[in-house]
Write an enzyme that holds these catalytic residues in place. Sequence first.
Site, PDB file in Angstrom:
ATOM      1  N   ASN A   1      -7.314  27.266  65.985  1.00  0.00           N
ATOM      2  CA  ASN A   1      -7.116  28.698  66.201  1.00  0.00           C
ATOM      3  C   ASN A   1      -8.381  29.450  65.823  1.00  0.00           C
ATOM      4  O   ASN A   1      -9.465  29.056  66.290  1.00  0.00           O
ATOM      5  CB  ASN A   1      -5.809  29.233  65.621  1.00  0.00           C
ATOM      6  N   ASP A   2      -8.306  30.501  65.063  1.00  0.00           N
ATOM      7  CA  ASP A   2      -9.422  31.456  64.899  1.00  0.00           C
ATOM      8  C   ASP A   2     -10.835  30.862  64.819  1.00  0.00           C
ATOM      9  O   ASP A   2     -11.050  29.880  64.114  1.00  0.00           O
ATOM     10  CB  ASP A   2      -9.271  32.227  63.584  1.00  0.00           C
TER      11      ASP A   2
ATOM     12  N   GLN B   1     -10.517  27.256  62.759  1.00  0.00           N
ATOM     13  CA  GLN B   1      -9.286  26.797  62.129  1.00  0.00           C
ATOM     14  C   GLN B   1      -8.821  25.549  62.875  1.00  0.00           C
ATOM     15  O   GLN B   1      -8.721  25.566  64.120  1.00  0.00           O
ATOM     16  CB  GLN B   1      -8.219  27.903  62.209  1.00  0.00           C
TER      17      GLN B   1
ATOM     18  N   SER C   1      -9.021  31.335  57.463  1.00  0.00           N
ATOM     19  CA  SER C   1     -10.188  31.904  58.137  1.00  0.00           C
ATOM     20  C   SER C   1     -11.190  32.572  57.203  1.00  0.00           C
ATOM     21  O   SER C   1     -10.842  33.040  56.114  1.00  0.00           O
ATOM     22  CB  SER C   1      -9.724  32.923  59.176  1.00  0.00           C
TER      23      SER C   1
ATOM     24  N   ARG D   1      -6.472  38.004  53.171  1.00  0.00           N
ATOM     25  CA  ARG D   1      -7.158  36.874  53.808  1.00  0.00           C
ATOM     26  C   ARG D   1      -8.223  37.288  54.824  1.00  0.00           C
ATOM     27  O   ARG D   1      -8.315  38.427  55.225  1.00  0.00           O
ATOM     28  CB  ARG D   1      -6.131  35.966  54.486  1.00  0.00           C
ATOM     29  N   ASP D   2      -8.986  36.270  55.226  1.00  0.00           N
ATOM     30  CA  ASP D   2      -9.961  36.334  56.312  1.00  0.00           C
ATOM     31  C   ASP D   2     -11.201  37.170  55.954  1.00  0.00           C
ATOM     32  O   ASP D   2     -11.522  38.171  56.606  1.00  0.00           O
ATOM     33  CB  ASP D   2      -9.306  36.879  57.600  1.00  0.00           C
TER      34      ASP D   2
ATOM     35  N   GLU E   1      -5.097  41.190  60.433  1.00  0.00           N
ATOM     36  CA  GLU E   1      -5.767  39.908  60.214  1.00  0.00           C
ATOM     37  C   GLU E   1      -7.205  39.962  60.728  1.00  0.00           C
ATOM     38  O   GLU E   1      -7.546  40.752  61.604  1.00  0.00           O
ATOM     39  CB  GLU E   1      -5.019  38.784  60.945  1.00  0.00           C
TER      40      GLU E   1
HETATM   41  C1  FRU Z   1      -5.024  34.518  62.325  1.00  0.00           C
HETATM   42  C2  FRU Z   1      -4.597  33.755  61.084  1.00  0.00           C
HETATM   43  C3  FRU Z   1      -5.424  34.193  59.907  1.00  0.00           C
HETATM   44  C4  FRU Z   1      -5.353  33.018  58.991  1.00  0.00           C
HETATM   45  C5  FRU Z   1      -5.380  31.886  59.973  1.00  0.00           C
HETATM   46  C6  FRU Z   1      -4.609  30.681  59.541  1.00  0.00           C
HETATM   47  O1  FRU Z   1      -4.791  33.882  63.517  1.00  0.00           O
HETATM   48  O2  FRU Z   1      -3.225  33.953  60.876  1.00  0.00           O
HETATM   49  O3  FRU Z   1      -4.996  35.391  59.322  1.00  0.00           O
HETATM   50  O4  FRU Z   1      -6.427  32.970  58.113  1.00  0.00           O
HETATM   51  O5  FRU Z   1      -4.852  32.369  61.182  1.00  0.00           O
HETATM   52  O6  FRU Z   1      -4.809  29.613  60.396  1.00  0.00           O
END
Ligand code: FRU
Length: 686
Positions: free
Chosen positions: A238-239, A255, A299, A358-359, A418
């Site tokens: 993902n991200d 991710q 992330s 987060r992030d 996010e």
């Molecule tokens: C966004 C998210 C982030 C988190 C990550 C986890 O897509 O939910 O906020 O850090 O994915 O995989």
Amino acid sequence: MKKLTLVVFTLLILTGCNTVSKETKDLLNGDFETGDLTGWIANGKAFEGDIVKDVQTYGEYQRLYYHQGDYHLLGSINSGERGTLTSSDFKISNTGFLTFLIAGGFNYNKVYIGLYDAKTDELLEKKSNNLFKDPEFTEGYVRIIWDVSNFMGKDVYLKIVDEDDSTYYDYLNVDGFKVNLTEKELMIYQTDALIRLGYAESGNKLEAINRYTDMNTWKVDMKDKFNYHVTGKIGWINDPNGFVYYKEQYHLFYQHNPKDVVWGPMHWGHVVSNDLVKWEYLPIALAPDQTYDSEGVFSGSAVEKDGHLYLIYTGNIPQRQVQAIAYSTDGISFEKYADNPILDYKSLPADASPSDFRDPKVWEHDGEYYMIVGSRQISNSYGQVLLFKSSDLKHWSYVGTPYKGSSATFSKLGKMWECPDIFELNGHEVLIMSPQEVPGHRNQNSTVYVVGNLNYKTGKLENINYEQIAEIDYGFDFYAPQTMIDNQGRRIMIAWMQTWNRTPITAALGYSGAMTLPRVLNLVNGKLIQQPISEIENYRANKVNTVLNLNQSSEKVENLKGKSNEILLTITPDSNETGVKLFKGQNEETKVYYKDGYVYLDRTNGTKGKIPAGDINNITKAKVDLKNGKIHLRIFIDQFSVEVFVNNGEQTITSTVYSSIDAAGIEFYSLGTSTIEVEGYDLIIR
Ligand code: FRU
């Protein structure tokens, strides 16, 4: 092994030794580091010639052998032949365990390692590659740990036996024979044996997951992958994370759950590129292997400081999210900071949730480092972003809250925010972020940009015009974008080309998720303009160029078809729908068209039932302006995706498409009367 013993014994007598020294009872050259077969005796063709090699990788994917030291023995060179290779004698002592690395040897009975009595030449026991299950184990070494303590004190030797002259993994590759292990060595090798199978006990997760990934890469067929969009080697991504230009290369992390095609334990996968189009895999950089990130390395971002590359990420643990760092001098292997986490709930302002924190995105400004982090207000559940400051990346203090959601922002900005990123662009600061739970949104979450001016003293983003806040992309698959600035001063954004809550079609092919094309950003009259990185043009081939005059008709352009193309259209429309059908096959197509002030993407008949039915999941549109009565579309397609840049990037629409393999037609059409100027290319990357 009578003959060699005799020679050694005679030599010892000749040199005046009357006791057998310990050295003579150790296996000679068990690791083949002499670069040849010193200490071993070959018989038959299987072990003939130059078969001790220092090669690291094999095959199309450059997979690692995972051998030990420089050299290993490649029986594979003489595949199809039979023979034996006999070691020097040794006396079984210590724990009585021995170990070695093995690969190949499908036919257990015919290809094995025998333990022989040195006096009688009797076969005492044998071991074959019982871990050989399917091709994932064939060339990458697994470790055999062999308990021969029953024969304690005996003089023995090993014989590699190859009686298989078929061609299906009929050989053995071996390395690292080590006999008479001590207790301590045995423990170390047992851990290594597990890692080689992709299992990890505490502390070895990163090595194990890299090994697992390498072993399973073959399961994803390169022809099933996107051509110029980043995907994981295998498994789920993902991200985008840690997008950065470091040591003259673009680095992108993401991710990553290598072991499955759905979200799971989060690691940071890693690719590098010289031109943002062709990417190369590097080892997975971070694994969830610490108490403060045990539930996932979430992330974050990357920044260079004093020549080192720092990764700043969220450690996910039950009921808490904390920020942590890891650093590297080569941009490949990373060490987590011993005093992590560098930010936890104690640093939060009042009303900020410790479990939605987060992030982190970090950047440098006037010699200081700043970090923006996504957050949720405890009292009302709306999102906010928090700003922290540091001079060394290790000690951080809270500066302020640049922007805070409320009931007044709910319809556009939902709840939790996010993946925030904030950067200077054409004299303003642009905050981009991915708000969750935006009511009525076609995707579960949205992605927006907010223009303002960041006051670094108070930490507030000032002069925000709420009306101007807009979505970054109007497609179905665009989330968690992140930006970086490169050596040419370009502000480049990349996003996850997927959305939450839908299984990507590629899951059936062994991987899930891809990144968008990297896009160069500019701000013009408060509007975010996105343009694909110009490097993609280096991969154009087979240009076509034509003007179509359509009248309730559709037309193909000769030599323009496929699933890896760039198509530029200048449409002069009337009041009827007009545009292009992509991924056209029998009864299927994905349409991109203009009608009444909007550009539409319609994949209703392009998704083979893989996407839930209903317009909200299949038809999307972006409001656009005609320029002198014309609309310009620049479209990129790549196997399973469409990215539309409208009017030189004033709007974009990014979506995955789930067409049949042979649905590769491209056709232009008008339901009324229109002219379409077409320029088209194949994009050939590999
Ligand atoms: C966004 C998210 C982030 C988190 C990550 C986890 O897509 O939910 O906020 O850090 O994915 O995989």
